[in-house]
Enzyme design. Structure first.
Site, PDB file in Angstrom:
ATOM      1  N   ASP A 202     -23.687 -46.732  -6.177  1.00  0.00           N
ATOM      2  CA  ASP A 202     -23.088 -47.776  -6.995  1.00  0.00           C
ATOM      3  C   ASP A 202     -23.953 -48.052  -8.222  1.00  0.00           C
ATOM      4  O   ASP A 202     -25.184 -48.170  -8.111  1.00  0.00           O
ATOM      5  CB  ASP A 202     -22.970 -49.049  -6.141  1.00  0.00           C
ATOM      6  N   GLU A 265     -22.131 -43.124  -9.462  1.00  0.00           N
ATOM      7  CA  GLU A 265     -21.229 -43.887 -10.321  1.00  0.00           C
ATOM      8  C   GLU A 265     -22.028 -44.215 -11.566  1.00  0.00           C
ATOM      9  O   GLU A 265     -22.779 -45.178 -11.610  1.00  0.00           O
ATOM     10  CB  GLU A 265     -20.768 -45.191  -9.653  1.00  0.00           C
TER      11      GLU A 265
HETATM   12  C1  GLC Z   1     -19.432 -50.892  -9.102  1.00  0.00           C
HETATM   13  C2  GLC Z   1     -18.338 -51.014  -8.080  1.00  0.00           C
HETATM   14  C3  GLC Z   1     -17.625 -52.301  -8.319  1.00  0.00           C
HETATM   15  C4  GLC Z   1     -18.602 -53.428  -8.125  1.00  0.00           C
HETATM   16  C5  GLC Z   1     -19.793 -53.263  -9.050  1.00  0.00           C
HETATM   17  C6  GLC Z   1     -20.927 -54.160  -8.651  1.00  0.00           C
HETATM   18  O1  GLC Z   1     -18.945 -50.750 -10.378  1.00  0.00           O
HETATM   19  O2  GLC Z   1     -17.514 -49.895  -8.144  1.00  0.00           O
HETATM   20  O3  GLC Z   1     -16.522 -52.462  -7.473  1.00  0.00           O
HETATM   21  O4  GLC Z   1     -17.984 -54.657  -8.398  1.00  0.00           O
HETATM   22  O5  GLC Z   1     -20.306 -51.964  -8.998  1.00  0.00           O
HETATM   23  O6  GLC Z   1     -21.530 -53.707  -7.474  1.00  0.00           O
END
Ligand code: GLC
Length: 526
Positions: A202, A265
């Protein structure tokens, strides 16, 4: 002939938003036992792996992305035993399991943050997070805004402020403190020891902040998750230190048997920046968000495909492709909604599944679900509460499995799903689509099965075939995928060596006769 491959290089990974997949106990929220019960459906769909969003102990302020204990399961979702049972059942069906790891921030209910609040400024407990004194005029230490809207700093009773790039309940760790890195290595090992096949990281481009935490230019202060995550010229995204972390994680992951992997991500400005996360000694994959951001346009699709391979080829990495996830509007709706949006979504998926690399499919897209219209009083996303737009609830509405009324088999009859399901979803349920050759579910099954069958003959190279400007035609060894993004029928017989039609995303009889209508894709095979 293709080179030898690791499973994740061509995997179709199915993303499960845990709250919204299957509710075994009727509390309205999906859970691990629910996932276990639906694994045969996923094996039948033909996917190679599942990625589960966070199911760890959490107050659920950001639906699990606020983790209070990285080594346990929240009672809402079950217990560690349920996780082990789910993992074993998945492995028995030949499905790999990827779990989320959330290293940029914890929940404010994490033991470390509670200890930090109880401690005084300047203590080691505070040093695991980013506590700072405010400015002399009583304002926060700098002008950063939260991705979820509003200031990125919250003041504690003794006057200090702590940084949270997301919700105030999600304090950012200080990754310059070695204790933080050691803790996350131990968390990775905890789940690797249990047998997970990989991690989705994340906010992988977060973690480090530019030394001195400099102010951003005033005009950079945009609220709202989509803009904020993709406004990249910021002193808290994509800092060089992240790569040392991923080199360390690479070694941890590689020390386990069985080709385990991690996918980042990382919302970064260019395909080259993305490729830095997938250098041979770093992570295996990074989501290719440029694909997800592409509009319905042949030029855009060709550009993103070219840029992606130009970036990942030199570092020897495989590409990844994704059209939908739990943070963005579903692609049926992004591509215009209604029957046109659905036709385009089906065609874009056909193109994604034809490309070399792995593809991420978000639960419900195989049913052609559109973005749901969640009434204001039912919305739960913290971004909505913090004033950064209507939020992400519309792509998180629980799956319709069967029946004619909510909860559509998502939970036991009578259970109320945590977000309301639209009345129109009866026609979109798994049960309603199963066996209907024209349905989106059967199209996904066909595409995934055909991909699996052809894969041994397909290499990693794609070339565009010259056609009309508004048509994408890509050739990957014996497979040609043609997508008509224009307004006029495209004559497939104009292609040299088109081969036989193996899948069409619409109007199969016409396509078999050589006419590819607008908003339609065809797979042809020699
Ligand atoms: C990422 C996740 C999202 C979350 C954010 C904070 O972007 O995909 O859903 O709110 O991180 O952890």
């Amino acid at each position: 002939m293709p080179d030898s491959r690791l499973w994740w290089q061509d995997a179709v990974c199915y993303q499960i938003y845990v709250r919204s997949f299957a509710d075994s106990d009727g509390d309205g929220v999906g859970d691990l036992a629910g996932i276990t019960s639906r694994l045969p459906y996923l094996a039948d769909l033909g996917v190679d792996a599942v990625w589960l969003t966070p199911f760890y102990t959490s107050p659920q302020a950001d639906h699990g992305y606020d983790v209070a204990d990285y080594r346990d399961v929240d009672p809402l979702f079950g217990r560690l035993d349920d996780f082990d049972a789910m993992l074993a059942a998945a492995h028995d069906l030949g499905l790999r399991v990827i779990v989320d790891v959330v290293p940029n921030h914890s929940s404010s209910a994490h033991a470390w943050f509670e200890a930090a609040l109880a401690a005084r400024p300047g203590t080691p407990e505070r040093a695991r997070y980013l506590f700072r004194d405010g400015r002399d005029n009583g304002t926060p230490p700098n002008n950063w805004q939260s991705v979820f809207g509003g200031p990125a700093w919250t003041q504690v009773p003794d006057g200090q402020w702590y940084l949270h790039l997301f919700d105030a309940t999600q304090p950012d760790f200080d990754w310059d403190n070695p204790e933080v890195g050691d803790e996350f290595e131990s968390v990775l090992r905890f789940w690797l020891d249990r047998g997970v096949d990989g991690f989705r990281i994340d906010v992988a481009h977060g973690l480090f902040k530019e030394p001195g935490l400099p102010d951003v230019e005033a005009e950079q202060n945009v609220g709202g998750i989509d803009e904020a995550m993709s406004e990249l010229d910021r002193p808290y995204w994509d800092q060089p230190g992240v790569h040392d972390v991923y080199r360390r994680w690479h070694d941890v992951i590689a020390s386990y048997p069985g080709d385990r992997m991690a996918v980042a991500e990382a919302w970064v400005s260019s395909a080259e920046s993305m490729a830095r996360y997938v250098r041979p000694d770093e992570l295996q994959q990074a989501f290719n968000f440029h694909w997800l951001e592409a509009e319905w346009s042949a030029d855009e699709f060709r550009r993103v495909v070219d840029e992606t391979f130009a970036a990942v080829d030199p570092v020897g990495a495989a590409a990844t492709w994704v059209l939908s996830n739990h943070d963005v509007d579903r692609h049926v709706s992004r591509f215009g909604g209604g029957s046109v949006g659905l036709a385009r979504a089906r065609a874009a998926t056909a193109m994604m599944l034809a490309l070399p690399g792995s593809a991420y499919v978000y639960a419900g897209e195989e049913l052609g679900l559109p973005q749901a219209d969640v009434p204001a009083e039912a919305r739960q996303d913290p971004t909505w509460r913090r004033g950064a737009g209507i939020g992400r609830d519309g792509c998180r509405v629980p799956m319709p499995w069967s029946g004619t009324a909510s909860p559509y088999g998502f939970g036991p009859d009578g259970a109320t799903p945590w977000l309301p399901q639209p009345d129109s979803w009866a026609a979109l349920s798994v049960e309603a689509q199963q066996g209907d050759e024209a349905s989106t579910l059967e199209l996904y099954r066909r595409l995934i099965a055909t991909r699996r069958e052809l894969l041994p003959q397909l290499g990693r190279r794609v070339a565009f075939v010259d056609t009309r400007d508004d048509v994408v035609a890509l050739r990957r060894d014996g497979l040609i995928c043609v997508v008509n993004c224009g307004d006029e029928v495209f004559d497939l017989t104009a292609l040299a060596d088109p081969g036989k039609l193996v899948v069409a995303t619409g109007h199969t009889a016409d396509v078999r006769n050589g006419s590819l209508p607008p908003d339609t894709a065809a797979w042809l095979h020699a």
